[in-house]
Design a protein around this motif. Structure first.
Motif, short mmCIF file in Angstrom:
data_model
loop_
_atom_site.label_atom_id
_atom_site.label_comp_id
_atom_site.label_asym_id
_atom_site.label_seq_id
_atom_site.Cartn_x
_atom_site.Cartn_y
_atom_site.Cartn_z
N ILE A 86 1.33 -1.05 0.15
CA ILE A 86 0.13 0.35 -0.40
C ILE A 86 0.68 1.30 -0.26
CG2 ILE A 86 -1.69 1.60 1.35
CD1 ILE A 86 -2.61 -1.24 2.35
N GLY A 87 1.96 1.00 0.83
CA GLY A 87 3.00 2.16 0.84
C GLY A 87 3.58 2.44 -0.17
N GLU A 88 4.00 1.88 -0.33
CA GLU A 88 4.95 1.84 -2.43
C GLU A 88 4.03 1.95 -3.34
OE1 GLU A 88 7.49 -0.88 -3.50
OE2 GLU A 88 8.70 -0.95 -1.27
N THR A 114 2.84 6.12 -2.79
CA THR A 114 4.00 6.99 -2.94
C THR A 114 3.81 7.09 -4.40
OG1 THR A 114 5.26 6.52 -0.69
CG2 THR A 114 6.45 7.33 -2.32
N SER A 115 3.57 6.20 -5.36
CA SER A 115 3.66 5.97 -7.25
C SER A 115 2.72 6.82 -7.47
CB SER A 115 4.24 4.50 -7.00
OG SER A 115 4.76 4.17 -7.00
N ILE A 116 1.61 6.81 -6.35
CA ILE A 116 0.59 7.54 -7.19
C ILE A 116 0.66 8.83 -6.70
CG2 ILE A 116 -1.91 8.22 -6.76
CD1 ILE A 116 -2.32 4.88 -6.97
N ASP A 117 1.29 9.22 -4.94
CA ASP A 117 1.38 10.20 -4.77
C ASP A 117 2.55 11.24 -5.66
OD1 ASP A 117 -0.57 10.83 -3.22
OD2 ASP A 117 0.92 10.14 -1.20
N ASN A 118 3.65 11.05 -5.85
CA ASN A 118 4.68 11.55 -6.93
C ASN A 118 4.46 11.42 -8.55
OD1 ASN A 118 6.01 11.54 -4.57
ND2 ASN A 118 7.14 10.08 -4.89
N GLY A 119 3.34 11.19 -8.60
CA GLY A 119 3.01 11.11 -10.45
C GLY A 119 2.78 9.92 -11.41
N CYS A 137 2.09 -8.90 -8.49
CA CYS A 137 2.88 -10.34 -7.40
C CYS A 137 3.82 -10.46 -8.04
CB CYS A 137 1.47 -11.87 -8.05
SG CYS A 137 -0.45 -12.19 -7.06
N LYS A 138 3.94 -11.14 -8.95
CA LYS A 138 5.86 -10.77 -9.46
C LYS A 138 6.77 -10.01 -9.59
CE LYS A 138 3.95 -13.08 -14.25
NZ LYS A 138 3.34 -13.35 -15.74
N THR A 139 6.45 -9.12 -9.36
CA THR A 139 6.84 -7.60 -8.71
C THR A 139 7.04 -7.55 -7.17
OG1 THR A 139 6.01 -6.25 -11.06
CG2 THR A 139 7.41 -4.76 -9.32
N TYR A 140 6.26 -7.68 -6.74
CA TYR A 140 6.22 -7.97 -5.13
C TYR A 140 6.57 -9.33 -4.58
CZ TYR A 140 5.25 -2.84 -5.58
OH TYR A 140 5.44 -1.63 -6.30
#
Length: 238
Positions: free
Chosen positions: A14-16, A19-24, A39-42
């Motif tokens: 959730i946090g990552e 942050t990606s959404i907040d930072n555009g 699932c694959k990425t994380y």
């Protein structure tokens, strides 16, 4: 994904993503990667990914549509006043500034204090300070804080501008919050708070009274906060 001890994997996800959404990285209307791709990425399971996406949905960051996926919405920004990360930790990339309206001062407790006080609290007195917090130059939060004046040497000389109280207590005094109580109301701003937050006296604000107990016996943290949530929701992680 950065590994953080004692934080469940779905919360870190959730946090990552937040942050990606907040930072555009992901903008309004963009699709997040599919559940399979996440699932694959994380390197995690579908149930963990779905738990994280549900959390982002509840925070207003995404809308999930059947057959399309998770679409980034445009939420109001979250204020972390409900959590131990505080406003400083909850704002993220936004511009947070602070006016110190009352520098930390040792004093007696107010006679009409908003929480019952123990004999130890009353014996030691308190350290009081008041701050007005701005986000992108807009006043959003007024806070009055009282600390039991116990085992906090040189606290009154420390800078509280744009800094987390919890981080200062932990860094210099090894103080951590163990438990607490929060009372929350929606009230009209009134004359004084309306002036501080630059809103009409009839404008509704969130008023919180809070008592936090720490790992240092006899040291408690009390706060009275007024928050203008017209453009910001209250945010916390559990």
């Amino acid at each position: 994904m950065k590994v953080t001890a004692n934080i469940p994997l779905y919360k870190r996800l959730i946090g990552e993503l937040k942050t990606s959404i907040d930072n555009g990285v992901y903008k309004k209307g963009d699709l997040l990667p599919s559940e399979n791709d996440l699932c694959k990425t994380y390197a995690t399971t579908r149930s963990t990914v779905r738990q994280a996406l549900t959390g982002l949905t509840n925070l207003g960051y995404i809308v999930r549509k059947h057959g399309k996926g998770s679409i980034v919405s445009e939420p109001s920004q979250g204020l972390g006043i409900l959590s131990l990360s505080g406003v400083t930790g909850g704002i993220g990339a936004q511009a947070l500034t602070t006016d110190i309206l009352q520098k930390p001062t040792k004093q007696a407790w107010p006679e009409d204090f908003f929480f019952p006080l123990s004999e130890e609290d009353q014996q030691h007195g308190c350290i009081f300070f008041a701050r007005l917090r701005y986000i992108n130059n807009i006043p959003v939060l007024y806070e009055e804080t009282y600390l039991t004046n116990f085992n906090l040497p040189h606290f009154c000389s420390r800078s509280l501008e744009n800094r987390s109280l919890f981080n200062i207590l932990n860094k210099y005094y090894q103080v951590e919050v163990r438990e607490g109580e929060q009372k929350i109301w929606a009230v009209p701003a009134g004359k004084n708070i309306g002036k501080l937050l630059d809103i009409k006296t009839t404008h509704p604000v969130v008023h919180m009274k809070r008592k936090l107990q720490t790992n240092t016996p006899g040291l408690n943290i009390f706060s009275s906060l007024y928050c203008n949530t017209a453009d910001y929701f209250l945010q916390d992680y559990f």
